[in-house]
Design a protein around this motif. Structure first.
Motif, PDB file in Angstrom:
ATOM      1  N   GLU A  54       4.047   5.514  -5.682  1.00 47.45           N
ATOM      2  CA  GLU A  54       3.855   5.615  -7.172  1.00 47.45           C
ATOM      3  C   GLU A  54       2.566   6.768  -7.607  1.00 47.45           C
ATOM      4  N   LEU A  55       1.688   6.494  -6.806  1.00 46.27           N
ATOM      5  CA  LEU A  55       0.528   7.386  -7.069  1.00 46.27           C
ATOM      6  C   LEU A  55       1.062   9.008  -6.900  1.00 46.27           C
ATOM      7  N   THR A  56       1.642   9.302  -5.832  1.00 46.62           N
ATOM      8  CA  THR A  56       2.147  10.746  -5.633  1.00 46.62           C
ATOM      9  C   THR A  56       2.980  11.036  -7.021  1.00 46.62           C
ATOM     10  N   LYS A  57       4.122  10.033  -7.295  1.00 49.75           N
ATOM     11  CA  LYS A  57       4.881  10.435  -8.523  1.00 49.75           C
ATOM     12  C   LYS A  57       3.924  10.706  -9.697  1.00 49.75           C
ATOM     13  N   VAL A  58       3.024   9.809  -9.963  1.00 46.54           N
ATOM     14  CA  VAL A  58       2.371   9.825 -11.177  1.00 46.54           C
ATOM     15  C   VAL A  58       1.393  11.313 -11.097  1.00 46.54           C
ATOM     16  N   GLU A  59       1.011  11.641 -10.071  1.00 50.91           N
ATOM     17  CA  GLU A  59       0.312  12.900 -10.087  1.00 50.91           C
ATOM     18  C   GLU A  59       1.313  13.961 -10.124  1.00 50.91           C
ATOM     19  N   GLU A  60       2.380  14.023  -9.740  1.00 49.54           N
ATOM     20  CA  GLU A  60       3.377  15.092  -9.809  1.00 49.54           C
ATOM     21  C   GLU A  60       3.838  15.127 -11.432  1.00 49.54           C
ATOM     22  N   GLU A  61       3.869  13.896 -12.084  1.00 52.72           N
ATOM     23  CA  GLU A  61       4.142  13.651 -13.474  1.00 52.72           C
ATOM     24  C   GLU A  61       3.013  14.655 -14.383  1.00 52.72           C
ATOM     25  N   ILE A  62       1.808  14.252 -13.801  1.00 55.65           N
ATOM     26  CA  ILE A  62       0.636  14.683 -14.569  1.00 55.65           C
ATOM     27  C   ILE A  62       0.665  16.203 -14.510  1.00 55.65           C
ATOM     28  N   ASN A  63       1.003  16.810 -13.113  1.00 55.80           N
ATOM     29  CA  ASN A  63       1.272  18.149 -12.873  1.00 55.80           C
ATOM     30  C   ASN A  63       2.111  18.803 -13.806  1.00 55.80           C
ATOM     31  N   THR A  64       3.224  18.140 -13.927  1.00 56.50           N
ATOM     32  CA  THR A  64       4.538  18.587 -14.830  1.00 56.50           C
ATOM     33  C   THR A  64       4.009  18.850 -16.175  1.00 56.50           C
ATOM     34  N   LEU A  65       3.222  17.438 -16.767  1.00 53.09           N
ATOM     35  CA  LEU A  65       3.039  17.550 -17.890  1.00 53.09           C
ATOM     36  C   LEU A  65       1.907  18.492 -18.387  1.00 53.09           C
ATOM     37  N   ALA A 110       0.887  -1.084   0.056  1.00 54.76           N
ATOM     38  CA  ALA A 110       0.025  -0.057   0.061  1.00 54.76           C
ATOM     39  C   ALA A 110       0.865   1.440   0.033  1.00 54.76           C
ATOM     40  N   GLU A 111       1.993   1.178   0.682  1.00 51.40           N
ATOM     41  CA  GLU A 111       2.496   2.281   0.842  1.00 51.40           C
ATOM     42  C   GLU A 111       3.491   2.616  -0.586  1.00 51.40           C
TER      43      GLU A 111
END
Length: 187
Positions: free
Chosen positions: A56-67, A50-51
């Protein structure tokens, strides 16, 4: 007022107000947080898994914001290039419309429809020509008929009686003159 302590979230009810960061909210339980007893782990997941998923979710959300930021910058750059080239939405619309019309004209359906309408137009034109010829012939036959000649003579005599030998109004003769002259043939 220190700008670093202002709440800049535009959706916040405290927008523009000074926020006191001296109180730490780290001891307040957050829904979905690790170790939160009100939201148990999904079946089949360990706490480590779960951690990992949360990380991974946090990284993906950061990538989405960067994109999103990169896309926004690219859109601004594209708009600036279009402005420099003199392209505006109306010109783009015209170009799209022209291209779409060209695509329609090259389609098989358009070609078949155009061909069918062309043939129908030719047949209609031929039919109207035939009808016009028949009507002209019938009118010519009718004009040469004895009934029409009799009617034409009677109308000529009536005109002569009303207008006189000179139909231009120059000299009006008496209505008793009944002989038409060749100067004023009937009709």
């Amino acid at each position: 007022m220190d700008p670093a302590s202002q709440d800049i979230n535009l959706n916040s009810p405290n927008k523009g107000l000074v926020v006191d960061h001296s109180d730490s909210l780290s001891d307040v339980p957050v829904e979905g947080a690790v170790g939160n007893s009100t939201n148990p782990l999904p079946l089949g997941l360990t706490e480590e898994e779960a951690e990992e998923l949360r990380t991974e979710l946090t990284k993906v959300e950061e990538e989405i914001n960067t994109l999103r930021q990169v896309l926004s910058a690219k859109e601004k750059h594209a708009a600036e290039l279009k402005r420099k080239l003199g392209l505006n939405p109306l010109n783009e619309f015209k170009q799209n419309l022209t291209k779409s019309w060209q695509d329609v004209q090259t389609s098989n359906a358009y070609k078949k429809t155009q061909e069918t309408l062309s043939q129908a137009g030719q047949k209609t034109s031929a039919a109207l020509t035939t009808v016009g010829t028949v009507i002209s012939r019938k009118l010519g036959d009718m004009r040469n008929s004895a009934t029409f000649k009799s009617f034409e003579d009677k109308m000529g005599n009536l005109k002569y009686k009303v207008v006189g030998p000179k139909g231009n109004g120059e000299a009006v003769s008496s209505p008793t003159d009944t002989t038409p002259t060749q100067e004023n043939p009937p009709f």
